[in-house]
Motif scaffolding. Structure first.
Motif, PDB file in Angstrom:
ATOM      1  N   HIS A   1      39.967  35.750  53.434  1.00 57.41           N
ATOM      2  CA  HIS A   1      39.496  34.596  51.924  1.00 57.41           C
ATOM      3  C   HIS A   1      41.292  35.349  50.876  1.00 57.41           C
ATOM      4  O   HIS A   1      41.103  36.999  51.925  1.00 57.41           O
ATOM      5  CB  HIS A   1      38.328  35.131  52.118  1.00 57.41           C
ATOM      6  CG  HIS A   1      37.768  34.718  50.464  1.00 57.41           C
ATOM      7  ND1 HIS A   1      37.587  33.221  50.681  1.00 57.41           N
ATOM      8  CD2 HIS A   1      37.820  35.496  48.941  1.00 57.41           C
ATOM      9  CE1 HIS A   1      37.004  33.348  48.758  1.00 57.41           C
ATOM     10  NE2 HIS A   1      37.678  34.153  47.955  1.00 57.41           N
ATOM     11  N   GLN A   2      41.595  35.330  50.561  1.00 53.51           N
ATOM     12  CA  GLN A   2      42.215  35.312  49.272  1.00 53.51           C
ATOM     13  C   GLN A   2      41.654  35.924  47.734  1.00 53.51           C
ATOM     14  O   GLN A   2      40.562  35.008  47.405  1.00 53.51           O
ATOM     15  CB  GLN A   2      43.282  34.225  49.182  1.00 53.51           C
ATOM     16  CG  GLN A   2      43.901  33.734  50.223  1.00 53.51           C
ATOM     17  CD  GLN A   2      45.936  32.396  49.416  1.00 53.51           C
ATOM     18  OE1 GLN A   2      45.385  32.271  48.434  1.00 53.51           O
ATOM     19  NE2 GLN A   2      45.997  32.287  50.888  1.00 53.51           N
ATOM     20  N   ASN A   3      42.026  37.101  47.836  1.00 53.63           N
ATOM     21  CA  ASN A   3      40.929  37.670  46.807  1.00 53.63           C
ATOM     22  C   ASN A   3      42.541  38.339  45.674  1.00 53.63           C
ATOM     23  O   ASN A   3      43.343  38.279  45.852  1.00 53.63           O
ATOM     24  CB  ASN A   3      40.176  39.175  47.359  1.00 53.63           C
ATOM     25  CG  ASN A   3      39.038  38.282  48.131  1.00 53.63           C
ATOM     26  OD1 ASN A   3      37.813  38.787  47.995  1.00 53.63           O
ATOM     27  ND2 ASN A   3      39.677  39.005  49.576  1.00 53.63           N
ATOM     28  N   PRO A   4      41.582  38.227  44.356  1.00 50.42           N
ATOM     29  CA  PRO A   4      42.394  38.374  43.726  1.00 50.42           C
ATOM     30  C   PRO A   4      43.008  40.339  43.897  1.00 50.42           C
ATOM     31  O   PRO A   4      42.406  41.019  44.300  1.00 50.42           O
ATOM     32  CB  PRO A   4      41.715  39.009  42.040  1.00 50.42           C
ATOM     33  CG  PRO A   4      40.190  38.128  42.671  1.00 50.42           C
ATOM     34  CD  PRO A   4      40.409  38.043  44.526  1.00 50.42           C
ATOM     35  N   ASP A   5      44.446  40.517  43.303  1.00 51.80           N
ATOM     36  CA  ASP A   5      45.199  41.965  42.987  1.00 51.80           C
ATOM     37  C   ASP A   5      44.095  42.659  42.669  1.00 51.80           C
ATOM     38  O   ASP A   5      44.236  44.170  43.755  1.00 51.80           O
ATOM     39  CB  ASP A   5      46.173  42.017  42.595  1.00 51.80           C
ATOM     40  CG  ASP A   5      47.223  40.362  42.668  1.00 51.80           C
ATOM     41  OD1 ASP A   5      47.218  40.868  44.388  1.00 51.80           O
ATOM     42  OD2 ASP A   5      48.062  40.300  42.323  1.00 51.80           O
ATOM     43  N   ALA A   6      43.325  42.458  41.495  1.00 54.11           N
ATOM     44  CA  ALA A   6      42.127  44.226  41.305  1.00 54.11           C
ATOM     45  C   ALA A   6      40.937  44.035  42.635  1.00 54.11           C
ATOM     46  O   ALA A   6      40.392  44.933  42.001  1.00 54.11           O
ATOM     47  CB  ALA A   6      42.211  43.897  39.753  1.00 54.11           C
ATOM     48  N   ALA A   7      40.948  42.991  43.665  1.00 54.75           N
ATOM     49  CA  ALA A   7      39.536  42.641  43.786  1.00 54.75           C
ATOM     50  C   ALA A   7      40.278  44.989  44.767  1.00 54.75           C
ATOM     51  O   ALA A   7      40.690  44.431  45.092  1.00 54.75           O
ATOM     52  CB  ALA A   7      39.633  42.523  44.850  1.00 54.75           C
TER      53      ALA A   7
END
Length: 248
Positions: free
Chosen positions: A9-15
């Motif tokens: 799953h693609q998550n935001p950079d700050a996750a």
């Protein structure tokens, strides 16, 4: 975007963890060459292919040189006392007469200073054997039978392992003859045996007519009883021919 290594799953950079499966996400950094986002443990950038090893922390050296202690002001130790030389050995050399010195007469000299002291004589084998035999004799035990009715003491033979008790006969001559005691007619000619095993004495009835009694208890034929000092042995019924067993 940070791709989850578990569910992709693609998550935001700050996750920090995956929004779909809550798996902890790897830390991200920026490629110093192209500025793309890469994982901190990556060796090469996925965009430009640049090596990322320069960002790795320098390896800790396996060898750490020892620290040198600062110089300490140690005072000088005092010099030790000189060793005392041992006394010289003087060999006992007999004096030699010379032309200028008179000769020493052994007869007039001190005999205590010249005559050697003789060692004490060693015991001869005869003396040693006599001492050992005396000790052996002191350790031997003697056994006796005290006739109760006449107060007569009978010493048991010390050199026999089987002592026959009875009256004179042609088959087994008795070692302890009771024919001279009163009421000996109730004692069989082959009445009882005392067997010696080391320092232990046993008595057994060997087929007497009137039986053998130990402390007023009949002794079955074929059984044996260990004698102890003070035991009362009766040959026949009625306690008419009785003995007290004694040891010393």
């Amino acid at each position: 975007m940070i791709v989850c290594p578990n569910c992709n799953h693609q998550n935001p950079d700050a996750a920090i963890q995956c929004e779909a499966c809550y798996t902890p996400l790897p830390a991200m950094t920026t490629c110093p060459n192209c500025g793309a986002s890469v994982q901190t443990d990556a060796s090469f950038c996925g965009q430009c292919g640049s090596s990322l090893e320069v960002n790795a922390a320098p390896a800790t050296p396996s060898y750490i040189p020892p620290t040198i202690a600062p110089d300490l002001d140690i005072p000088d130790l005092p010099a030790p006392d000189p060793l005392i030389p041992p006394d010289p050995l003087v060999a006992s050399v007999p004096p030699v007469a010379s032309a200028h010195a008179p000769a020493i007469n052994p007869a007039t000299s001190n005999p205590a200073a010249t005559e050697p002291i003789a060692p004490p004589p060693l015991p001869t084998p005869a003396q040693g054997s006599a001492a050992s035999s005396s000790k052996t004799q002191l350790q031997l035990q003697t056994a006796r039978l005290l006739h109760v009715q006449t107060n007569t003491m009978i010493e048991l033979p010390a050199n026999l392992t089987v002592i026959h008790i009875g009256k004179p006969n042609d088959r087994v001559p008795p070692d302890v003859d009771v024919s001279g005691f009163p009421n000996s007619e109730i004692v069989s000619r082959i009445h009882a045996d005392i067997r010696v095993e080391g320092d232990i004495y046993y008595i057994e009835d060997v087929g007497s007519s009137n039986g053998t009694y130990i402390n007023n208890t009949p002794l079955p034929q074929g059984n044996r009883h260990r004698l102890r000092p003070g035991d009362r042995v009766a040959l026949g019924k009625g306690d008419k021919v009785s003995f007290l067993f004694q040891m010393s």
